[in-house]
Design a protein around this motif. Sequence first.
Motif, short mmCIF file in Angstrom:
data_model
loop_
_atom_site.label_atom_id
_atom_site.label_comp_id
_atom_site.label_asym_id
_atom_site.label_seq_id
_atom_site.Cartn_x
_atom_site.Cartn_y
_atom_site.Cartn_z
N VAL A 152 12.41 -2.12 -4.45
CA VAL A 152 12.55 -2.30 -3.00
C VAL A 152 12.49 -0.91 -2.37
N LEU A 153 11.44 -0.67 -1.58
CA LEU A 153 11.24 0.62 -0.93
C LEU A 153 11.79 0.54 0.49
N VAL A 154 12.58 1.55 0.87
CA VAL A 154 13.20 1.55 2.19
C VAL A 154 12.73 2.77 2.96
N ASP A 155 12.23 2.54 4.17
CA ASP A 155 11.84 3.62 5.06
C ASP A 155 12.75 3.57 6.28
N LEU A 156 13.24 4.71 6.73
CA LEU A 156 14.19 4.79 7.83
C LEU A 156 13.51 5.33 9.08
N LYS A 157 13.65 4.63 10.21
CA LYS A 157 13.07 5.06 11.47
C LYS A 157 14.14 4.98 12.56
N ILE A 158 14.40 6.11 13.23
CA ILE A 158 15.45 6.10 14.26
C ILE A 158 14.91 5.73 15.63
N GLY A 159 13.58 5.71 15.79
CA GLY A 159 12.98 5.34 17.07
C GLY A 159 12.42 3.94 17.01
N LYS A 160 11.50 3.64 17.94
CA LYS A 160 10.87 2.33 17.95
C LYS A 160 9.78 2.30 16.88
N LEU A 161 9.70 1.19 16.19
CA LEU A 161 8.74 1.03 15.10
C LEU A 161 7.31 1.01 15.65
N LYS A 162 6.42 1.77 15.01
CA LYS A 162 5.01 1.81 15.40
C LYS A 162 4.16 1.17 14.31
N HIS A 163 2.92 0.79 14.69
CA HIS A 163 2.07 0.14 13.70
C HIS A 163 1.71 1.09 12.56
N GLN A 164 1.71 2.42 12.85
CA GLN A 164 1.45 3.39 11.79
C GLN A 164 2.55 3.36 10.73
N ASP A 165 3.78 3.10 11.15
CA ASP A 165 4.89 3.02 10.20
C ASP A 165 4.71 1.85 9.24
N ILE A 166 4.21 0.75 9.78
CA ILE A 166 3.98 -0.43 8.95
C ILE A 166 2.86 -0.16 7.96
N GLN B 151 2.01 2.73 6.77
CA GLN B 151 2.54 3.66 5.77
C GLN B 151 3.31 2.91 4.69
N MET B 152 4.15 1.97 5.11
CA MET B 152 4.90 1.18 4.14
C MET B 152 3.97 0.33 3.28
N GLN B 153 2.91 -0.19 3.88
CA GLN B 153 1.94 -0.97 3.11
C GLN B 153 1.33 -0.13 1.99
N MET B 154 1.06 1.15 2.29
CA MET B 154 0.51 2.04 1.29
C MET B 154 1.53 2.29 0.17
N TYR B 155 2.79 2.52 0.55
CA TYR B 155 3.84 2.75 -0.45
C TYR B 155 3.94 1.54 -1.40
N VAL B 156 3.95 0.34 -0.82
CA VAL B 156 4.08 -0.88 -1.61
C VAL B 156 2.88 -1.05 -2.54
N ASN B 157 1.68 -0.80 -2.00
CA ASN B 157 0.47 -0.92 -2.82
C ASN B 157 0.50 0.04 -4.00
N TYR B 158 0.97 1.26 -3.75
CA TYR B 158 1.03 2.27 -4.82
C TYR B 158 1.97 1.81 -5.93
N VAL C 156 8.78 -4.86 -2.82
CA VAL C 156 9.17 -5.23 -1.46
C VAL C 156 9.38 -3.95 -0.65
N GLY C 157 8.91 -3.96 0.59
CA GLY C 157 9.13 -2.83 1.49
C GLY C 157 9.94 -3.25 2.69
N ILE C 158 11.01 -2.50 2.99
CA ILE C 158 11.85 -2.80 4.15
C ILE C 158 11.90 -1.56 5.05
N ILE C 159 11.46 -1.72 6.28
CA ILE C 159 11.56 -0.63 7.26
C ILE C 159 12.79 -0.91 8.11
N ILE C 160 13.79 -0.04 8.02
CA ILE C 160 15.02 -0.19 8.80
C ILE C 160 14.89 0.72 10.02
N CYS C 161 14.80 0.11 11.19
CA CYS C 161 14.49 0.88 12.40
C CYS C 161 15.49 0.61 13.52
N LYS C 162 15.46 1.47 14.51
CA LYS C 162 16.35 1.33 15.66
C LYS C 162 15.89 0.22 16.59
#
Length: 356
Positions: free
Chosen positions: A275-289, A291-298, A312-318
Motif C-alpha cells: 500500500v503506497l501512501v502519498d501525502l498532499k497538504i493542498g488540493k489534489l491535482k490530476h498530476q498527483d493522481i 504520479q501515484m498511478q506510476m508508483y503503483v505500476n512500478y 494499492v495507492g492511497i493519496i491522503i490530501c487536504k
Amino acid sequence: MTKVRTTAITSNILIKQAVDLLEAARHQAVRNTNSLMVFTYFHLGRLIVEHEQGGNTKAVYGQETIKQLSKELCKKFGNGFSQRNLEQIRTFFLIYRNRQKKLPIPQTPSAKSSLKSETAFLASFAEVFPLSWSHYVALCRIKDTAERSFYEIEVTQGNWSVRELQRQINSGLFERLTLSKDKKSVKEFARKGQLVEKPEDVLKTPYILEFLGLEEKNSYTESDLEKAIINKIEHFLLEMGKGFLFQGRQVRFSLDGEDFFVDLVLYNRLLQCFVLVDLKIGKLKHQDIGQMQMYVNYYDRYIRTKSEKATVGIIICKDKSDAVIEITLPENNRTIFAKEYRLYLPTKAELKRIVE
C-alpha cells in the motif's frame, strides 16, 4: 573456565524462566481481577433490576433505591459505589442481560473448591465478557446497538486499550466506515466487525490525524506532515486500519536515471499487498493522481511477487475534487484512491456532511 561458562548459561536460563513465569502469573492475575470485577458488577446490576421489577418500580422510587444502596455500600466498601457508578452497573446489566444464558454457573463454595476451579470459572466467564470494566463503561455510553456491537468486536480483536477505544469512538470510526454503506452492510459490521477482503474495506472518509498535534491554523509542509506521522507511526497505522505494517518512508526507485520517492510504503497482511501512501497538504491535482498511478505500476511490475495481490495507492490530501479523480482514473479502477484528512476530531454531523 568451561564450568564457569556453563554455570552462567544455566543461571541465565533460570532467570528467563523465572521472569516468564512471574509475568504470566501477573498477566493472569490482572485478567482474573478484571473478569471478577465484571462478573460482580453484572450480577449486582441484576440484583438492582430484579428488585426494581419485583416492586414494579417507578423512576423516582428507583432513584431512591439506588441512592439508599449507594449509601450503605459506600459505608461498608468505600467510595467505589456512588450513585453514578451504580447507575452505570444497572445500565451494563440491562444492555448485556441477554448473555445470561451463556454464562457459566458458579460453583457453590465447599471443601472441594480450589484455585484451579475458580480460575477455570473466570476463564469461562471471560469468554462471554472478554473486556475490562472500563471498556464496558465506555461501550455502554453508545446508544446505538449496532455501533456498540461493532466497537466491542473491534476492541476485542484489536486488543485496544480503553484510551484507544475512546479515541476511535470520538473520531467516529463507525460512521466513517458505514455512513456510505447500505443497511445490509451496516448489519454485517455490527455482527462481524470490519472485514478486510478488498482494498475498499480499509478506506475511511476522512482520515483523522488529530494525534499528530499539527494545528489547522499553522502553516506546515508535506515534509512536516510526513515527519509527524513517522513520529506517531503506531497511531497512524491504527488509523489506517487492520493489518497494516510499516515498511519505509521516502522509498526510492529509479527509471531511466531519474529518481522517484514514495512518501510512505506500507504492507497489508490481510490484503497481501503493498500500500503506497502519498501525502498532499493542498488540493489534489490530476498530476498527483498520475504520479501515484506510476508508483503503483512500478511496484506491480518490478516489486510484488506472483503470490501477492495488486498494489494499492492511497493519496491522503487536504482537499479533493471527486470529478477530477473520476475522469483521471479508469472506470474500472480498484487500486488507486484519494481520501481527505482532518487534523481535528469532527462531530458526527460533520462526518455525515463529508460523506454525503
